[in-house]
Design an enzyme around this catalytic site. Structure first.
Site, PDB file in Angstrom:
ATOM      1  N   GLU A  35     -29.374   8.215   5.854  1.00  0.00           N
ATOM      2  CA  GLU A  35     -29.982   7.843   7.140  1.00  0.00           C
ATOM      3  C   GLU A  35     -30.577   9.057   7.847  1.00  0.00           C
ATOM      4  O   GLU A  35     -31.661   8.996   8.415  1.00  0.00           O
ATOM      5  CB  GLU A  35     -28.938   7.175   8.055  1.00  0.00           C
ATOM      6  CG  GLU A  35     -28.546   5.776   7.637  1.00  0.00           C
ATOM      7  CD  GLU A  35     -29.699   4.782   7.755  1.00  0.00           C
ATOM      8  OE1 GLU A  35     -30.624   5.010   8.539  1.00  0.00           O
ATOM      9  OE2 GLU A  35     -29.667   3.770   7.014  1.00  0.00           O
ATOM     10  N   TYR A 115     -29.452   4.816  16.905  1.00  0.00           N
ATOM     11  CA  TYR A 115     -30.038   4.188  15.717  1.00  0.00           C
ATOM     12  C   TYR A 115     -29.179   4.443  14.480  1.00  0.00           C
ATOM     13  O   TYR A 115     -28.783   3.519  13.766  1.00  0.00           O
ATOM     14  CB  TYR A 115     -31.470   4.721  15.513  1.00  0.00           C
ATOM     15  CG  TYR A 115     -32.010   4.395  14.153  1.00  0.00           C
ATOM     16  CD1 TYR A 115     -32.683   3.203  13.938  1.00  0.00           C
ATOM     17  CD2 TYR A 115     -31.811   5.249  13.077  1.00  0.00           C
ATOM     18  CE1 TYR A 115     -33.151   2.878  12.674  1.00  0.00           C
ATOM     19  CE2 TYR A 115     -32.267   4.937  11.817  1.00  0.00           C
ATOM     20  CZ  TYR A 115     -32.942   3.757  11.620  1.00  0.00           C
ATOM     21  OH  TYR A 115     -33.389   3.422  10.372  1.00  0.00           O
ATOM     22  N   ASP A 133     -36.067   0.409  14.212  1.00  0.00           N
ATOM     23  CA  ASP A 133     -36.962   1.548  13.983  1.00  0.00           C
ATOM     24  C   ASP A 133     -38.409   1.058  14.143  1.00  0.00           C
ATOM     25  O   ASP A 133     -38.642  -0.084  14.565  1.00  0.00           O
ATOM     26  CB  ASP A 133     -36.719   2.172  12.599  1.00  0.00           C
ATOM     27  CG  ASP A 133     -37.146   1.240  11.465  1.00  0.00           C
ATOM     28  OD1 ASP A 133     -37.461   0.057  11.719  1.00  0.00           O
ATOM     29  OD2 ASP A 133     -37.184   1.712  10.307  1.00  0.00           O
TER      30      ASP A 133
END
Ligand code: SF4
Length: 335
Positions: A35, A115, A133
Site C-alpha cells: 500500500e 486511506y 482513492d
C-alpha cells in the site's frame, strides 16, 4: 446501487483482478508495504521494487533492524523517499508495540494516513471501512453522475463507498472498486461495454462520461534550474549526504545548488548533458559539470567511478552519474 450490481462488481473482481504479488495474502506486513509503495506510483513500477524489498526485508523485524541507508538503497528510484523512511520508523514502532488491531490503531503508525489504514484493516482484519482513492472517486462521480469538483469529491465518494461496502468481503469490495477504476473506468476511453456497473451508471445513461469527474485545479508548475558539480579525483567521484529538504533527505548527491556550490573548486573537465526531472509540480533542470579536484575533499564520500555508487542516489543524480561515466570512459587513456 442495487444489491445485484454490487454482486456483479465482486464477481467481476473475482474473475478479472490482476495477479499481483501482494494479492492473495492477508499478511499485514506485506499488505502494508504494498500500500505504501503504490501511493503515487504505478503498479507496474512497484512490482519489481516490492519483490526485491521482500527478498531483502522478508519480515517486519528485518525492516525494523535495517539502517535508514539500507532502506533508502532499496527504495532508490521509486521516488517520494519519505515513504521508505516512514516504513522503517513504523516497523520499529510495531516491533515494540505489536500489530495494530483496527484502522484507528493503524493510523497511529508512522506514515499511515486514513486511506492506508482503511486499506490494511479491510484486507487484513476484515474491518468494513471504505477506501477512496482517485480511481474510486472517478467510478463514483460517473456512476452517480456527481459533478462535485476536484477535492470536494472525496467526501461524497467516501460516504457512497462506505454505504455500499460488503461487510462480508470489505477488502475485496475496496479493491474491486479501485481495480474497476484502474482497468475499466479509466480516465480516458472507459470500457463501458465490459463494466459490471454499466446498467445503473448515470454518466453513461446521460452521455456525460467525458465530463466526469470535474477536474481538480492544478497547481501552477514551478521551473527550477540547478547546478551540479561532479567532483573527480583520480579514479573516484565524490558525493555528499543530502541533509535538508523533504524530497531526497537522507540520500546522496553530487554537490548541487541553485548557484555554484563554492566548496567544489577546480577546472571543468566537461559539461554534461542537461538532466530534466519532475517532482510534484516542480520541473527541475540539472546543468552538470565534471570538476577536476586538486585534492580528495574529506567532506565528501568517494567511490570508484567504474563501480555502482554504494549510497542511494535520487534518479536525476543517477542520470548525472551515468553521463559522467560515459565521459570518463570515452576519455580514458587506456582506450
Ligand atoms: S459504465 Fe462506463 S463510465 Fe460508468 S462506471 Fe462503468 S466504465 Fe465507468
Amino acid at each position: 446501487m442495487r444489491p445485484e450490481c454490487r454482486r456483479r462488481l465482486l464477481a467481476w473482481f473475482d474473475k478479472s483482478q490482476r495477479e499481483l504479488p501482494w494479492r492473495q495474502t492477508r499478511d499485514p506486513y506485506r499488505v502494508w508495504v504494498s500500500e505504501i509503495m503504490c501511493q503515487q506510483t504505478q503498479v507496474a513500477t512497484v512490482i519489481p521494487y516490492y519483490l526485491r524489498w521482500m527478498e531483502r526485508f522478508p519480515t517486519l523485524p528485518d525492516l525494523a533492524r535495517a539502517s535508514e541507508e539500507e532502506v533508502l538503497l532499496q527504495w532508490q528510484g521509486l521516488g517520494y523517499y519519505r515513504r521508505g523512511r516512514m516504513l522503517r520508523t513504523g516497523a520499529q514502532q510495531i516491533h515494540q508495540q505489536g500489530w495494530p488491531a483496527s484502522a484507528l490503531e493503524w493510523r497511529s503508525v508512522a506514515g499511515v494516513g486514513p486511506y492506508t489504514a482503511a486499506a490494511i484493516a479491510s484486507i487484513c482484519l476484515g474491518e468494513p471501512v471504505a477506501v477512496v482513492d482517485g480511481n474510486v472517486e472517478r467510478v463514483y462521480a460517473r456512476f452517480m453522475g456527481d459533478s462535485t469538483p476536484g477535492e470536494s469529491l472525496q467526501r461524497p465518494a467516501a460516504a457512497w463507498a462506505q454505504a455500499w461496502i460488503d461487510p462480508s468481503r470489505p477488502g475485496d469490495w475496496n479493491q474491486a472498486l479501485m481495480e474497476l477504476g484502474a482497468l475499466i473506468c479509466r480516465p480516458q476511453q472507459p470500457q463501458c461495454s465490459q463494466c459490471p456497473l454499466a446498467s445503473e451508471c448515470r454518466a453513461k445513461t446521460e452521455g456525460r462520461i467525458d465530463q466526469l469527474p470535474v477536474p481538480k485545479t492544478r497547481r501552477p508548475t514551478v521551473e527550477l534550474r540547478l547546478l551540479t558539480l561532479v567532483p573527480v579525483f583520480g579514479a573516484e567521484l565524490g558525493v555528499e549526504l543530502i541533509s535538508e529538504g523533504s524530497w531526497w533527505k537522507g540520500l546522496y548527491q553530487f554537490p548541487t545548488a541553485k548557484s555554484r556550490p563554492v566548496a567544489i573548486q577546480g577546472p571543468t573537465l566537461a559539461l554534461l548533458p542537461r538532466v530534466r526531472h519532475q517532482v510534484t509540480h516542480h520541473k527541475l533542470a540539472f546543468e552538470s559539470e565534471l570538476i577536476q579536484m586538486a585534492h580528495r575533499d574529506s567532506s565528501l564520500f568517494w567511490f570508484p567511478s567504474d563501480q555502482a555508487c554504494p549510497w542511494p542516489l535520487p534518479v536525476p543524480q543517477q542520470k548525472i552519474l551515468a553521463a559522467a561515466r560515459d565521459f570518463l570512459n570515452s576519455h580514458s587513456p587506456t582506450r
